[in-house]
Design an enzyme around this catalytic site. Structure first.
Site, PDB file in Angstrom:
ATOM      1  CG  ASP A  98      33.405  -5.915  -0.571  1.00  0.00           C
ATOM      2  OD1 ASP A  98      34.260  -6.648  -0.042  1.00  0.00           O
ATOM      3  OD2 ASP A  98      33.012  -6.064  -1.744  1.00  0.00           O
ATOM      4  CD  GLU A 112      25.625 -16.885  -0.272  1.00  0.00           C
ATOM      5  OE1 GLU A 112      25.581 -15.806   0.378  1.00  0.00           O
ATOM      6  OE2 GLU A 112      24.627 -17.618  -0.420  1.00  0.00           O
ATOM      7  CG  ASN A 113      30.900 -14.105   4.033  1.00  0.00           C
ATOM      8  OD1 ASN A 113      30.391 -13.155   4.621  1.00  0.00           O
ATOM      9  ND2 ASN A 113      31.408 -13.976   2.796  1.00  0.00           N
ATOM     10  CB  SER A 135      26.927 -13.615   3.094  1.00  0.00           C
ATOM     11  OG  SER A 135      27.998 -14.337   2.509  1.00  0.00           O
ATOM     12  CD1 TRP A 173      41.762   0.074   5.060  1.00  0.00           C
ATOM     13  CD2 TRP A 173      42.620  -1.514   6.395  1.00  0.00           C
ATOM     14  NE1 TRP A 173      42.265   0.692   6.178  1.00  0.00           N
ATOM     15  CE2 TRP A 173      42.796  -0.255   7.009  1.00  0.00           C
ATOM     16  CE3 TRP A 173      43.079  -2.655   7.050  1.00  0.00           C
ATOM     17  CZ2 TRP A 173      43.402  -0.113   8.258  1.00  0.00           C
ATOM     18  CZ3 TRP A 173      43.695  -2.511   8.283  1.00  0.00           C
ATOM     19  CH2 TRP A 173      43.859  -1.263   8.883  1.00  0.00           C
ATOM     20  CG  ASN A 223      36.732  -5.611   6.248  1.00  0.00           C
ATOM     21  OD1 ASN A 223      36.561  -4.407   6.164  1.00  0.00           O
ATOM     22  ND2 ASN A 223      35.896  -6.414   6.898  1.00  0.00           N
TER      23      ASN A 223
HETATM   24  C1  FPP Z   1      34.180  -8.031   3.151  1.00  0.00           C
HETATM   25  O1  FPP Z   1      35.543  -7.776   3.073  1.00  0.00           O
HETATM   26  C2  FPP Z   1      33.719  -8.103   4.491  1.00  0.00           C
HETATM   27  C3  FPP Z   1      33.248  -9.234   5.086  1.00  0.00           C
HETATM   28  C4  FPP Z   1      33.222 -10.568   4.500  1.00  0.00           C
HETATM   29  C5  FPP Z   1      32.713  -9.199   6.409  1.00  0.00           C
HETATM   30  C6  FPP Z   1      32.438  -7.867   6.983  1.00  0.00           C
HETATM   31  C7  FPP Z   1      32.839  -8.001   8.356  1.00  0.00           C
HETATM   32  C8  FPP Z   1      33.319  -7.038   9.163  1.00  0.00           C
HETATM   33  C9  FPP Z   1      33.397  -5.598   8.877  1.00  0.00           C
HETATM   34  C10 FPP Z   1      33.849  -7.434  10.455  1.00  0.00           C
HETATM   35  C11 FPP Z   1      32.927  -8.294  11.204  1.00  0.00           C
HETATM   36  C12 FPP Z   1      31.768  -7.545  11.670  1.00  0.00           C
HETATM   37  C13 FPP Z   1      31.083  -8.002  12.663  1.00  0.00           C
HETATM   38  C14 FPP Z   1      29.899  -7.257  13.216  1.00  0.00           C
HETATM   39  C15 FPP Z   1      31.524  -9.247  13.244  1.00  0.00           C
HETATM   40  P1  FPP Z   1      36.371  -8.764   2.147  1.00  0.00           P
HETATM   41  O2  FPP Z   1      37.096  -9.700   3.045  1.00  0.00           O
HETATM   42  O3  FPP Z   1      35.499  -9.433   1.158  1.00  0.00           O
HETATM   43  O4  FPP Z   1      37.339  -7.741   1.472  1.00  0.00           O
HETATM   44  P2  FPP Z   1      38.034  -7.911   0.053  1.00  0.00           P
HETATM   45  O5  FPP Z   1      36.939  -8.001  -0.970  1.00  0.00           O
HETATM   46  O6  FPP Z   1      38.841  -6.662  -0.059  1.00  0.00           O
HETATM   47  O7  FPP Z   1      38.859  -9.150   0.134  1.00  0.00           O
END
Ligand code: FPP
Length: 253
Positions: free
Chosen positions: A22, A69-70, A67, A27, A24
């Site tokens: 979580d 939900e994504n 997920s 960041w 990204n």
């Molecule tokens: C959450 O960060 C992360 C995700 C929804 C997906 C995780 C995916 C990766 C690390 C990249 C893809 C990996 C593969 C293997 C394809 P967020 O976007 O919810 O962050 P935030 O809560 O700070 O907005």
């Protein structure tokens, strides 16, 4: 001697670590970059984390990458995540195979496009006989949907109600054959399971770190494993040190 060997010797290394990646988006925002760039950075981090856990003697490592939900995220972001998975498979699976790691998938392949489905099934087939760490990618995964799929299959094959027990249900889940996670790590400070391995994580230790996923590195791995070693797992019973006369008193001398 590498860090992994030290940790293995110290004992109490989790057999299965499962990670909710979580942060990204946060960041990226902190750097004035797009969410997609955050996911790109998060994806690039996966290689060193696989290496880090493999070196420390972990048997199975699961990543929650997408997920059920994504799908509710903006189409552009969903497309970017689909694309990133395809890319990461293309770029990394050959090397994982050379290192003897095994790739498995958790979740449903049905809703994914044919090209991504093929990349996933090809990488599973390529690595299925490998005996090194198992890398499980939870992509289009949701624990409730997984349990529903398992129940449907159990019904379809006509197993009588009286024969359904916990081991049987486990054997119909996507994780069949994998140990239950001992340690669930969530980055970016959240304290939720978010529909991740709800059945399997019944007795997992939960570790949350404020570190955002793209910044999660070898020191964070060590901190999580160190914290895990300090936990006293009871599985609903008592820790051996609490079992009255069963354990001899330890002398401080
Ligand atoms: C959450 O960060 C992360 C995700 C929804 C997906 C995780 C995916 C990766 C690390 C990249 C893809 C990996 C593969 C293997 C394809 P967020 O976007 O919810 O962050 P935030 O809560 O700070 O907005």
């Amino acid at each position: 001697m590498g860090a992994g060997e030290r940790n293995t010797e110290a004992g109490n290394v989790p057999a299965h670590v499962a990670i909710i990646m979580d942060g990204n988006g946060r960041w990226a925002r902190a750097r004035g970059r797009s969410r997609q760039e955050g996911h790109q950075a998060g994806t690039e981090n996966i290689r060193q984390i696989i290496r880090g856990f493999a070196d420390r003697g972990i048997g199975c490592l699961t990543f929650y990458a997408f997920s059920t939900e994504n799908w509710n995220r903006p189409g552009e972001e969903v497309d970017a995540l689909m694309h990133l998975l395809g890319e990461v498979i293309e770029r990394e699976v050959g090397e994982l195979h050379r290192q003897g790691l095994r790739v498995v998938h958790l979740g449903s392949l049905e809703e994914l496009n044919a090209d991504l489905r093929k990349r996933i099934t090809d990488s599973i087939a390529l690595t299925e006989s490998n005996t090194g760490m198992t890398v499980a990618i939870a992509f289009n995964y949701g624990a409730r949907a997984e349990i529903v799929r398992a129940l449907r299959r159990i019904m379809e094959v006509g197993i009588p109600a009286g024969q359904i027990d916990e081991a049987l249900v486990s054997s119909y889940l996507d994780t069949a054959g994998l140990p239950d996670p001992d340690l669930v790590i969530r980055t970016a400070g959240e304290l939720r399971l978010s529909n991740f391995l709800l059945w399997q994580a019944a007795y997992a230790e939960f570790y949350s770190t404020p570190t955002l996923w793209p910044d999660f590195g070898p020191n964070d791995i060590d901190e999580a494993l160190e914290e895990y070693r300090r936990r006293r797992r009871r599985f609903g019973g008592l820790h051996p040190s609490e079992m009255g006369g069963a354990v001899p008193a330890v002398s401080e001398a």
